[in-house]
Design an enzyme around this catalytic site. Structure first.
Site, mmCIF file in Angstrom:
data_model
loop_
_atom_site.group_PDB
_atom_site.id
_atom_site.type_symbol
_atom_site.label_atom_id
_atom_site.label_comp_id
_atom_site.label_asym_id
_atom_site.label_seq_id
_atom_site.Cartn_x
_atom_site.Cartn_y
_atom_site.Cartn_z
ATOM 1 C CG ASN A 171 48.366 39.453 35.068
ATOM 2 O OD1 ASN A 171 48.461 39.222 34.153
ATOM 3 N ND2 ASN A 171 47.465 39.257 36.011
ATOM 4 C CE LYS B 258 44.549 41.567 35.228
ATOM 5 N NZ LYS B 258 43.347 41.698 36.417
ATOM 6 C CG HIS C 97 45.100 35.840 37.651
ATOM 7 N ND1 HIS C 97 43.798 36.930 38.259
ATOM 8 C CD2 HIS C 97 46.213 37.184 38.343
ATOM 9 C CE1 HIS C 97 43.310 37.947 38.289
ATOM 10 N NE2 HIS C 97 45.099 37.955 38.411
ATOM 11 C CD GLU D 85 41.076 38.336 36.195
ATOM 12 O OE1 GLU D 85 42.695 37.937 35.313
ATOM 13 O OE2 GLU D 85 41.467 40.124 36.625
ATOM 14 C CD GLU E 243 46.730 38.712 42.699
ATOM 15 O OE1 GLU E 243 47.579 40.081 41.999
ATOM 16 O OE2 GLU E 243 46.421 37.890 42.124
ATOM 17 N N GLY F 19 41.210 45.162 40.689
ATOM 18 C CA GLY F 19 40.731 45.355 39.672
ATOM 19 C C GLY F 19 38.930 46.508 39.941
ATOM 20 C CB SER G 141 42.892 48.055 43.658
ATOM 21 O OG SER G 141 42.470 47.358 42.547
HETATM 22 C C1 PEP Z 1 45.507 41.143 39.044
HETATM 23 O O1 PEP Z 1 45.163 40.887 38.500
HETATM 24 O O2 PEP Z 1 46.674 40.667 39.749
HETATM 25 C C2 PEP Z 1 46.040 43.085 40.206
HETATM 26 C C3 PEP Z 1 46.708 42.633 41.156
HETATM 27 O O3 PEP Z 1 45.021 43.053 39.402
HETATM 28 P P1 PEP Z 1 44.861 45.142 40.211
HETATM 29 O O4 PEP Z 1 46.230 45.798 40.255
HETATM 30 O O5 PEP Z 1 44.156 45.670 38.366
HETATM 31 O O6 PEP Z 1 43.961 44.586 40.883
#
Ligand code: PEP
Length: 255
Positions: free
Chosen positions: A11, A13, A98, A100, A170, A176, A215
């Site tokens: 992803n 982003k 997601h 976000e 998630e 992040g 992460s």
């Molecule tokens: C994501 O945005 O789906 C995600 C898991 O981000 P990160 O790996 O940076 O935590």
């Protein structure tokens, strides 16, 4: 039990420029093994780079995805992108719900369910993201939150719509932040999600891939992917560096 082929989805982003996206994709492609012995690998790019990525991915083992889709078929929705448009450019996957999108843009469970159904209706596999906030985990509400997010989609799209879908667990507090769920914490929620689906359809629950996101890095991926109900990852920050992303893909084989 069905053997589920792992999926690792990048992803990106809202990151990159044409100048950085090209070498990133070339770096990923250069490190990919031919054939289908490893995980399935997808890149969910910003909308505007979809045509560029589509042509670069043609004839490769990496598949294309988008990060969002409108819940509407077409019409006066300025700035939105329809499922038919993504389908036109060969997107196989589309991320829906997601955190976000849910938390920065106020997408509701109902809206996410509509997006999910729209993706399925246009022959794409939605990657449905679910997960709790830190406060919700600390209050002991993780399962209730995840169940509500999942149940809304099951109710509105129907369990059959999950036949080709993917779920990504998630935890919002892990996205992040550099703070991952432990493999055991993640496994617990993944098993819960699979059981929840099994209430409606055993076969779909057994077959569906449930990714972990939050992460994931090269050095923690193998431990996470070794858990029974974790079928790959949705990777944010670490997917922006080809070598790191490839190492995560490899961890599905080692994990
Ligand atoms: C994501 O945005 O789906 C995600 C898991 O981000 P990160 O790996 O940076 O935590």
């Amino acid at each position: 039990m069905t053997r589920r082929r792992p999926l690792v989805a990048a992803n990106w982003k809202m990151n990159g420029t044409l100048a950085s996206v090209r070498p990133l994709l070339d770096g990923i492609l250069a490190g990919m093994a031919a054939g289908d012995s490893g995980p399935e690998v997808a890149v969910c790019t910003p909308y505007i780079y979809i045509p560029e990525c589509q042509s670069r991915l043609q004839g490769t083992v990496v598949v294309l995805g988008a990060q969002n889709v409108s819940e509407h078929e077409s019409g006066a929705y300025t700035g939105e992108i329809a499922a038919a448009m993504l389908q036109d450019f060969g997107c196989r996957y589309v991320i829906v719900g997601h955190s976000e999108r849910r938390h920065l843009y106020g997408e509701s469970d109902h809206q996410v369910a509509e997006k999910f159904a729209m993706a399925v209706g246009h022959g794409m596999a939605p990657i449905l993201c679910v997960g709790e906030l830190l406060q919700e985990r600390e209050d002991g509400d993780t399962e209730a939150v995840v169940a509500a997010q999942l149940d809304t989609v099951i109710k509105e799209a129907g369990i059959a719509a999950f036949a080709n879908a993917v779920i990504a667990y998630e935890p919002v507090w892990a996205i992040g932040t550099g703070r991952t769920a432990s493999p055991e914490q993640a496994q617990e929620v993944h098993a819960f999600i699979r059981l929840r689906l099994a209430r409606h359809d055993d076969g779909i629950a057994d077959k569906i891939r449930i990714l972990y996101g939050g992460s994931v890095k090269a050095d923690n991926a193998a431990d996470i992917f070794s858990m029974a109900d974790i079928d790959g990852g949705l990777i944010g920050g670490a997917s922006l560096v080809a070598g790191e992303f490839l190492a995560i893909c490899q961890a599905t084989v080692d994990g």
